[in-house]
Design a protein around this motif. Structure first.
Motif, short mmCIF file in Angstrom:
data_model
loop_
_atom_site.label_atom_id
_atom_site.label_comp_id
_atom_site.label_asym_id
_atom_site.label_seq_id
_atom_site.Cartn_x
_atom_site.Cartn_y
_atom_site.Cartn_z
N TYR A 200 0.83 -1.20 0.00
CA TYR A 200 0.00 0.00 0.00
C TYR A 200 0.87 1.26 0.00
O TYR A 200 0.56 2.25 -0.66
CB TYR A 200 -0.92 0.02 1.23
CG TYR A 200 -2.06 -0.97 1.17
CD1 TYR A 200 -3.09 -0.80 0.25
CD2 TYR A 200 -2.11 -2.06 2.02
CE1 TYR A 200 -4.14 -1.70 0.19
CE2 TYR A 200 -3.16 -2.96 1.97
CZ TYR A 200 -4.17 -2.78 1.06
OH TYR A 200 -5.21 -3.67 1.01
N THR A 204 0.61 4.21 -2.81
CA THR A 204 0.38 5.62 -2.48
C THR A 204 1.53 6.49 -2.98
O THR A 204 1.32 7.57 -3.53
CB THR A 204 0.26 5.78 -0.94
OG1 THR A 204 -0.79 4.93 -0.49
CG2 THR A 204 -0.04 7.22 -0.56
N TYR A 251 0.98 2.73 6.70
CA TYR A 251 -0.39 2.45 7.10
C TYR A 251 -0.34 1.75 8.44
O TYR A 251 0.64 1.09 8.78
CB TYR A 251 -1.12 1.60 6.04
CG TYR A 251 -1.47 2.43 4.83
CD1 TYR A 251 -2.65 3.16 4.79
CD2 TYR A 251 -0.59 2.52 3.75
CE1 TYR A 251 -2.96 3.95 3.70
CE2 TYR A 251 -0.89 3.31 2.65
CZ TYR A 251 -2.08 4.02 2.63
OH TYR A 251 -2.38 4.81 1.56
N ILE A 326 -8.86 2.40 1.23
CA ILE A 326 -7.45 2.59 0.88
C ILE A 326 -7.12 1.88 -0.44
O ILE A 326 -6.26 2.31 -1.20
CB ILE A 326 -6.56 2.10 2.04
CG1 ILE A 326 -6.68 3.06 3.23
CG2 ILE A 326 -5.11 1.95 1.61
CD1 ILE A 326 -6.19 2.49 4.54
N GLN A 332 -6.97 7.06 -3.22
CA GLN A 332 -5.53 7.31 -3.25
C GLN A 332 -5.23 8.69 -3.86
O GLN A 332 -4.31 9.38 -3.43
CB GLN A 332 -4.81 6.22 -4.04
CG GLN A 332 -4.76 4.88 -3.30
CD GLN A 332 -3.86 4.95 -2.07
OE1 GLN A 332 -2.91 5.71 -2.03
NE2 GLN A 332 -4.17 4.15 -1.07
N ILE A 335 -5.79 11.21 -1.17
CA ILE A 335 -4.64 11.27 -0.26
C ILE A 335 -3.55 12.17 -0.87
O ILE A 335 -3.02 13.06 -0.21
CB ILE A 335 -4.09 9.86 0.04
CG1 ILE A 335 -5.08 9.09 0.93
CG2 ILE A 335 -2.72 9.93 0.69
CD1 ILE A 335 -4.69 7.64 1.20
N SER A 336 -3.26 11.94 -2.15
CA SER A 336 -2.25 12.76 -2.83
C SER A 336 -2.63 14.23 -2.80
O SER A 336 -1.80 15.10 -2.54
CB SER A 336 -2.11 12.34 -4.29
OG SER A 336 -1.26 11.24 -4.39
#
Ligand SMILES: [Zn+2]
Length: 346
Positions: A200, A204, A251, A326, A332, A335-336
């Protein structure tokens, strides 16, 4: 860090990850009779070193005429082929692969209306804002059909594709070192799905790298593969490159409390507080994840860093709902987006 937002930006992202399963095959020897003698060499003249029963399996090493060598109690042993069968055993390890690659763009101007149909008079679905990422579905007569991350489909004018992006990159010439946590034999936490934190973290990191590069940043990753990398050289890369930010991606997991969820941010000391808090706050706002707070953390990777640093715990793999989120590419990208907004506005 002073990021300068100048005019406009348009970028295409061609990165898209899918989960895939890599299967590796290993052969095993399965014993087909009880009390079968295991011998020290390929023949009945060799000493027995033990016995095995029907259904037992051992790693297959090699064969010599009618005899098969197996790994037996951490030694080598031999069995006759008449009393065993060779089975293909698959061990599956999940990983991320580049899959289909949708064309994406970032909105290059402050605001644009997403419309229901490809006409100026059609219903307004919503306003899209600068740097928001959308997937391009098709272009029709001066319009492009796009899909937002929450799966709203609509139209925006196609001239947006032609907006000049020279001098438009808000993170121009900044150097960001991203550290995908763990790797190789160091798998980190294991999710409910059986997938590893190390995978993960890489997933990411790739997306964050691509998005940062679209904005003009120079990005380096401390690892780009699934191998073990020692901790020391990771911040050393950031120190060497004189990075504007060093971001370690992780994570979390708390199997005893499956309901635990949310994001934590850690930083070295007061010097990095402002940047880390900015990234943390934007992450929470953008992803809507549970806010577990930002604080100093005594992590080796932060201690060894001489550059502005933070360690992000981006969610709990031990929480089924959170792990599923996730796993999704749209999440994702959120998140970025959160990390980038935080870097832009410390
Ligand atoms: Zn970790």
């Amino acid at each position: 860090m002073n990021f300068k937002i100048t005019t406009t930006l348009l970028g295409f992202s061609f990165i898209f990850f899918l989960f895939a399963t890599h299967t590796t095959y290993a052969q095993s020897v399965q014993i087909d009779s009880d009390d079968l003698l295991i011998r020290s060499g390929p023949g009945t003249e060799h000493e027995p070193i033990g016995s095995a029963n029907s259904g037992d399996t051992y790693p297959y090493l090699q064969s010599d005429a009618e005899w098969l060598e197996i790994e037996f109690n951490e030694a080598a042993g031999w069995v006759h082929e008449d009393f065993v069968s060779i089975i293909e055993q698959s061990s599956e390890s999940p990983s991320f692969d580049n899959g289909d690659m949708p064309e994406m763009m970032m909105i290059p101007i402050d605001k644009v209306t997403l419309r229901e149909d490809a006409t100026v008079g059609s219903n307004r679905l919503r306003e899209l804002t600068k740097h928001q990422t959308v997937t391009i579905l098709e272009s029709v007569d001066g319009w492009i059909q796009v899909e937002t991350r929450d799966e709203t489909v609509g139209y925006i004018p196609s001239w947006l594709l032609d907006v000049d992006q020279s001098d438009a990159k808000p993170i121009n010439d900044q150097t960001i070192v991203i550290d995908p946590g763990h790797g190789g034999e160091d798998i980190g936490a294991t999710g409910i799905s059986g997938r590893y934190e190390s995978e993960y973290a890489l997933f990411t990191s790739y997306i964050l790298q691509r998005q940062l590069e679209l904005l003009g940043a120079n990005v380096a990753l401390t690892r780009t593969d699934d191998y073990y990398h020692a901790l020391g050289p990771r911040p050393a890369l950031s120190n060497y490159k004189h990075a504007d930010a060093f971001i370690s991606i992780h994570y979390n997991s708390e199997p005893n409390y499956p309901s635990a969820n949310g994001m934590d941010t850690f930083y070295r000391d007061k010097i990095d507080e402002e940047l880390a808090l900015s990234v943390h706050d934007q992450l929470i706002e953008t992803t809507d994840a549970n806010d577990r707070g930002a604080s100093t953390g005594n992590y080796q990777i932060l201690r060894l860093s001489k550059r502005p640093s933070m360690l992000l715990e981006l969610g709990f793999l031990s929480n089924q709902t959170e792990e599923e989120r996730i796993q999704s590419t749209p999440y994702q990208y959120l998140i970025s987006e959160g990390v980038i907004k935080g870097l832009l506005n410390p």
